[in-house]
Design an enzyme around this catalytic site. Structure first.
Site, PDB file in Angstrom:
ATOM      1  N   ASP A   1       0.871  -1.161   0.000  1.00  0.00           N
ATOM      2  CA  ASP A   1       0.000   0.000   0.000  1.00  0.00           C
ATOM      3  C   ASP A   1       0.920   1.227   0.000  1.00  0.00           C
ATOM      4  O   ASP A   1       2.110   1.129   0.298  1.00  0.00           O
ATOM      5  CB  ASP A   1      -0.928  -0.024   1.223  1.00  0.00           C
ATOM      6  CG  ASP A   1      -2.122   0.915   1.026  1.00  0.00           C
ATOM      7  OD1 ASP A   1      -2.087   1.738   0.091  1.00  0.00           O
ATOM      8  OD2 ASP A   1      -3.084   0.834   1.809  1.00  0.00           O
TER       9      ASP A   1
HETATM   10  C1  BGC Z   1      -5.032   3.316   0.297  1.00  0.00           C
HETATM   11  C2  BGC Z   1      -5.114   2.278  -0.807  1.00  0.00           C
HETATM   12  C3  BGC Z   1      -4.990   2.967  -2.139  1.00  0.00           C
HETATM   13  C4  BGC Z   1      -3.692   3.750  -2.192  1.00  0.00           C
HETATM   14  C5  BGC Z   1      -3.455   4.435  -3.506  1.00  0.00           C
HETATM   15  C6  BGC Z   1      -3.841   4.265   0.149  1.00  0.00           C
HETATM   16  O1  BGC Z   1      -3.999   5.366   0.977  1.00  0.00           O
HETATM   17  O2  BGC Z   1      -4.969   2.670   1.542  1.00  0.00           O
HETATM   18  O3  BGC Z   1      -6.319   1.575  -0.701  1.00  0.00           O
HETATM   19  O4  BGC Z   1      -5.071   2.030  -3.172  1.00  0.00           O
HETATM   20  O5  BGC Z   1      -3.739   4.740  -1.175  1.00  0.00           O
HETATM   21  O6  BGC Z   1      -4.270   5.529  -3.676  1.00  0.00           O
END
Ligand code: BGC
Length: 786
Positions: A274
């Site tokens: 993530d």
């Molecule tokens: C989130 C993810 C997301 C990623 C990219 C993170 O803050 O937890 O679910 O895919 O950002 O935007």
């Protein structure tokens, strides 16, 4: 000659930004590419291209201006080797990219589909696959390669801020829903990233929380949903979560991303973090977390240093590079697909409208729905009736072109609404929203932390407007019926608070007063819930004549609601999670953060603190999540798991169980529509193990489900559900094995977890399957036991 060609082609691909008209169908000779890469190139390649304006110390949701503006990230291009950047974009309620680009007249709006919870509430995997296929078409036509979705974490508490993106408290519903979504998206030849692997069940201190989970609960509940999805749909990628599990960051856990995910489940794709997740780049690489997104300098240094100091074997780094190459090779960008930037938004509006209506859950109906054809004029109460919420905030949001409110939906279907109420609400909402915005802007000036909170957290909704009894009496005289909508908005970075679960004083008063006055005038009242997760209903559900949970139903929300209200579409959704009487009745409630500082900075990442439910969370309820707890411990609920009404009623007859082979059970039942309207029924198959109390197993567990076609009055259908013996296993920690105890099992066919219609029994032989003894807790947990 060949080598020169590869280089030349690579130059064309990358210099053109791998534009819509480049192509490369030949595939990647990864061994050759690897041989030609320097260690520095390898380290760059396994991290993303970074995020402009972000050092990785602050909270982010992914945003890049490269290739597809507003996408979450891109992979690192290897220009001299002909390997282009590919585009990763959120997910899950539709594609999240910028709708507008500077100096460009064209717009790039995406369809805002219903939230994950609504999709799961359809229990209709074929429909979910269709929605996935429509989302995937937008991914492909807007030039993205991987959709960062679906999100499959278990709803451990109703207060988790991201529950709206998630599917269920039950791993079978969550797993099957995800698998269908993945199959749909990937049918376009684009990838998915199932997330957040794993144990990301709270938002508070999400970058640094250590989830203390027993091996049994991990295997049976928290990993199970991922296991089902991975085995049934092979997502191209898996995204590890931010949190630790049992003392190890998930992205640094070889036991999780290699032993379990690949060795045991047979996952063939690539694993990415993530955004800025985890701490030690070298360790993440060693663990088998192939790619770090969006990438920062520190990670590059860490990987190079790990190789140079022998902490990371070059073979391991090469393995990860190769997996990312394999991923890139499959993408439309590598294959030179000429994306149009013109997905079929009109067709997709129809898909979202229909799927949203199918996932709405009718909670109560005292002879009011579907609306009688005499009902023409509706009085609309509640701010969200006029300002409908399409979905939650954060990376799960979608830049949509419009949202159909309930007001518009009613008008589109030929109803009239009270203009006076409309004017008052429009003025009131504008005023309140301005006040809220001004306050947020004022707060943001205080310090960096407040500025960050203002940027990322969901804005509060306006408090409900109240009316005097005499105003309501006048309004009731002019209307045939009243609808009161209650709204909730939640999102990434912060959990909901108990006051968000409860009704506010104004909401309660509004419902009480409207019901009181309209009932005196012999007019009915419907309460509509435009929410992303459950709210308190037990104390007021007796008041209105009907309650429809519309969830956050995407951009066509108002039209979808009216399709259900008017009877154009019979409601056929059922709850994928229990609605408790009080949120404190939920088994995890004393082990969940309540009104804590969300801690969205990342400065403390990697440091351990000692604040319960913030720095660490003990999953003491163990496997007793959702109905597994309520039904096993006889705790009353407001609405049980699997519950939902229809405009018709169904009778279940002639249940049969057939053992096909030694290890497979085929359960069939005839479902007959015995009511007056057409409708679909969701049939649920629970299994109750012998001596389940003594064995510390839930009294029943969902093992399969199915949905009938739309049955006309009097029509019947025989549905079939299959359970394998291995599905009946519990995880035995002492033996590190999946164990099926032999004996007589009860197969319960139900319309909900608490409405069992037919019971069958079958003899089960029993079996034991050993797996790796991994992800052990770091401390003894005081686990709930039956
Ligand atoms: C989130 C993810 C997301 C990623 C990219 C993170 O803050 O937890 O679910 O895919 O950002 O935007």
């Amino acid at each position: 000659m060949k080598r020169i060609l590869i280089i030349a082609l690579g130059t064309v691909l990358t210099l053109s930004g791998c534009s819509a008209d480049s192509g490369n169908a030949g595939g990647i000779n990864s061994k050759k590419v690897l041989r030609r890469m320097t260690i520095e190139e390898k380290a760059r390649f396994v991290i993303g291209t970074g995020m402009t304006g972000s050092t990785g110390d602050n909270a982010v949701i992914g945003a890049t201006q490269l290739l597809v503006p507003g996408a979450a990230g891109t992979t690192y291009p290897l220009e001299r080797l002909g390997i282009p950047s590919i585009v990763l974009a959120d997910g899950p309620a539709g594609l999240r990219i910028d709708a507008k680009r500077s100096g460009d007249e064209q717009t790039y709006y995406c369809t805002h589909f219903p939230i994950g919870t609504l999709l799961a509430s359809t229990w209709n995997t074929a429909l979910i696959e269709q929605v996935g296929a429509a989302i995937g078409q937008e991914v492909k036509e807007y030039g993205a390669d991987i959709l960062l979705a679906p999100a499959v974490n278990i709803m451990r508490s109703p207060l988790c801020g991201r529950n709206f993106e998630y599917y269920s408290e039950d791993p079978v519903v969550a797993g099957k829903t995800s698998a269908a979504y993945i199959r749909g998206v990937q049918s376009n030849g684009v990838g998915t990233s199932i997330k957040h692997f794993a144990g990301n069940n709270q938002e508070t201190n999400r970058m640094n929380n250590d989830a203390h989970i027993s091996q049994r609960a991990l295997r049976e509940i928290y990993l199970k949903a991922f296991e089902i999805a991975v085995k049934e749909s092979q997502p191209w990628t898996v995204m590890t979560s931010y949190n630790y599990i049992n003392g190890v960051y998930t992205s640094e856990s070889k036991e999780l991303v290699t032993t379990i995910l690949r060795d045991e489940w047979g996952f063939e794709g690539a694993v990415m973090t993530d955004w800025y997740g985890g701490k030690d780049g070298g360790k993440q690489m060693w663990a088998g977390n192939d790619m770090l997104q969006p990438g920062k300098e520190e990670q590059y240094d860490s990987i190079v240093a790990a190789v140079k100091k022998g902490r990371l074997d070059m073979v391991e780094l090469d393995r990860n590079v190769e997996r990312v190459l394999r991923l890139i090779e499959k993408t439309p960008r590598f294959q030179g697909y000429k994306f149009s930037n013109k997905p079929d938004l009109t067709a997709h509006a129809a898909v979202t409208r229909q799927s949203a209506a199918e996932g709405m859950v009718l909670l109560k109906n005292n002879d009011v729905l579907p609306l009688d054809s005499k009902i023409k004029h509706v009085a609309l109460y509640g701010c969200t009736s006029y300002d409908f919420i399409a979905g939650g905030t954060g990376s799960g949001n979608v830049n949509h072109a419009y949202v159909v409110s309930l007001l518009d939906g009613l008008k589109n279907s030929g109803y009239t609404v009270s203009e006076n109420l409309k004017e008052r609400y429009t003025r009131y909402i504008a005023e309140k929203k301005k006040e809220i915005k001004d306050k947020i802007e004022e707060d943001a000036k205080k310090d960096a932390q407040s500025a960050m909170l203002a940027q990322f957290l969901p804005h509060p909704l306006p408090e409900e407007m109240l009316f005097t009894n005499s105003e309501l009496t006048v309004q009731a005289t002019g209307a045939d019926l009243a609808i009161v909508t209650l709204g909730r908005l939640s999102g990434e970075f912060i959990d909901r608070s108990p006051s968000d679960f409860a009704l506010s004083d104004a909401e309660r008063k509004l419902i009480e007063q409207v019901c009181n006055v309209y009932h005196k005038a012999h007019k009915q009242v419907i309460v509509l819930l435009n929410i992303g997760g459950s709210i308190e209903t037990a104390s007021w559900k007796e008041l209105p004549d009907a309650i429809l949970c519309a969830w956050q139903a995407g951009q066509e929300g108002g039209n979808s609601v009216v399709d259900v209200l008017s009877g154009k579409q019979s409601p056929s959704g059922k709850l994928p999670m229990t609605w408790p009487v009080n949120f404190t009745d939920v088994a995890s409630s004393s082990n969940f953060p309540i009104d804590q500082d969300p801690r969205i900075d990342m400065f403390s990442q990697g440091k351990t603190g000692n604040v319960r439910n913030v720095d660490y969370t003990d999953y003491e309820e163990d496997i007793y999540v959702g109905y597994r707890y309520f039904d096993s411990f006889d705790v009353p609920v407001s609405y049980p798991f699997g519950y939902g009404l229809s405009y018709t009623t169904f009778e279940y007859n002639n249940a049969k169980i057939e053992q096909s082979g030694e290890k497979t059970f085929k359960v069939s039942v005839q479902v007959r529509n015995i009511g007056k309207a057409e409708g679909k029924e969701i049939v649920q198959l629970y299994v109750s193990a012998p001596d389940n109390k003594a064995a510390n197993k839930p009294v029943k567990e969902l093992k399969a489900y199915t949905k009938t076609k739309s049955l006309k009055p009097g029509e019947q259908q025989t549905v079939e559900m299959t359970v394998n013996e291995s599905d009946l296993a519990s995880f035995n920690e002492e033996e590190s094995s999946w164990v099926v105890k032999g004996g007589s099992y009860r197969f319960l066919i139900g319309a909900s977890s608490q409405d069992i219609r037919q019971t069958l029994t079958a003899q089960v032989q029993g079996s034991k399957t050993k797996v790796h003894n991994v992800m052990k807790p770091v401390k003894k947990l005081n686990l709930l036991h039956r």
